[in-house]
Design a protein around this motif. Sequence first.
Motif, PDB file in Angstrom:
ATOM      1  N   LEU A 163      90.027   9.656  51.575  1.00  0.00           N
ATOM      2  CA  LEU A 163      90.061  11.063  51.169  1.00  0.00           C
ATOM      3  C   LEU A 163      88.753  11.472  50.500  1.00  0.00           C
ATOM      4  N   PHE A 164      88.266  10.659  49.607  1.00  0.00           N
ATOM      5  CA  PHE A 164      87.047  10.996  48.886  1.00  0.00           C
ATOM      6  C   PHE A 164      85.793  10.635  49.681  1.00  0.00           C
ATOM      7  N   ALA A 178      75.689  11.489  47.791  1.00  0.00           N
ATOM      8  CA  ALA A 178      77.156  11.535  47.876  1.00  0.00           C
ATOM      9  C   ALA A 178      77.770  10.341  47.150  1.00  0.00           C
ATOM     10  N   ALA A 179      77.243   9.151  47.394  1.00  0.00           N
ATOM     11  CA  ALA A 179      77.777   7.951  46.746  1.00  0.00           C
ATOM     12  C   ALA A 179      77.584   8.009  45.233  1.00  0.00           C
ATOM     13  N   THR A 180      76.438   8.511  44.803  1.00  0.00           N
ATOM     14  CA  THR A 180      76.158   8.610  43.369  1.00  0.00           C
ATOM     15  C   THR A 180      77.123   9.565  42.694  1.00  0.00           C
ATOM     16  N   LEU A 181      77.380  10.697  43.320  1.00  0.00           N
ATOM     17  CA  LEU A 181      78.287  11.658  42.699  1.00  0.00           C
ATOM     18  C   LEU A 181      79.720  11.153  42.677  1.00  0.00           C
ATOM     19  N   MET A 236      85.428  15.268  45.119  1.00  0.00           N
ATOM     20  CA  MET A 236      85.047  15.445  46.502  1.00  0.00           C
ATOM     21  C   MET A 236      83.998  16.534  46.618  1.00  0.00           C
ATOM     22  N   PRO A 237      82.891  16.356  45.980  1.00  0.00           N
ATOM     23  CA  PRO A 237      81.903  17.428  45.976  1.00  0.00           C
ATOM     24  C   PRO A 237      81.166  17.593  47.286  1.00  0.00           C
ATOM     25  N   MET A 238      80.656  18.792  47.462  1.00  0.00           N
ATOM     26  CA  MET A 238      79.706  19.102  48.513  1.00  0.00           C
ATOM     27  C   MET A 238      78.373  19.301  47.800  1.00  0.00           C
ATOM     28  N   ILE A 239      77.341  18.727  48.362  1.00  0.00           N
ATOM     29  CA  ILE A 239      76.021  18.757  47.745  1.00  0.00           C
ATOM     30  C   ILE A 239      75.051  19.382  48.750  1.00  0.00           C
ATOM     31  N   ASP A 240      74.298  20.370  48.316  1.00  0.00           N
ATOM     32  CA  ASP A 240      73.255  20.967  49.137  1.00  0.00           C
ATOM     33  C   ASP A 240      71.923  20.734  48.448  1.00  0.00           C
ATOM     34  N   VAL A 241      70.974  20.197  49.199  1.00  0.00           N
ATOM     35  CA  VAL A 241      69.630  19.936  48.698  1.00  0.00           C
ATOM     36  C   VAL A 241      68.674  20.857  49.447  1.00  0.00           C
ATOM     37  N   GLY A 300      83.965   9.117  39.191  1.00  0.00           N
ATOM     38  CA  GLY A 300      84.900   8.036  38.892  1.00  0.00           C
ATOM     39  C   GLY A 300      86.112   8.024  39.803  1.00  0.00           C
ATOM     40  N   VAL A 301      85.963   8.554  41.014  1.00  0.00           N
ATOM     41  CA  VAL A 301      87.079   8.563  41.957  1.00  0.00           C
ATOM     42  C   VAL A 301      87.122   7.242  42.720  1.00  0.00           C
TER      43      VAL A 301
END
Length: 136
Positions: free
Chosen positions: A38-39, A24-27, A1-6, A32-33
């Motif tokens: 939830l995710f 988000a979809a790529t990560l 469930m990562p948070m990504i900042d660009v 592999g979740v």
Amino acid sequence: MPMIDVYAAPGRFADPSGLARTLAATLMEVEGVPPIALFRENTAAFVHEVVVSDVDGSDDHVRVQVLTNAGALDRDKQLAAVRRLADVVAEVAGDPSLTERTWVLLTETYDGGWGIAGHANTNAEIVALAREQLAP
């Protein structure tokens, strides 16, 4: 469930929302979740337009900061995440060479430091939440 900042110079991406969704979809795919709520609802990207400059004055770099819960990415997933996220950035920007100027930083919070809905979850609690959603 990562948070990504660009972080990128203004106007770098014609479709910042599309970039955020794709990252988000790529990560999630790299992690592999399963695609459970939830995710899907707790994996997000934020695109920030900022002043960017290297020593020579170039603003053609992009920084991608990924924050995950502890232990979410083993070495193979780390390598895949960095490559695939840099490729997504370049593809969305329409600049294949941008892969070489995209920095991807992978960071982890400590076990118990992933807050969802006002609760600081341990990894075991996150797994339990996922199992609840996967149960028939």
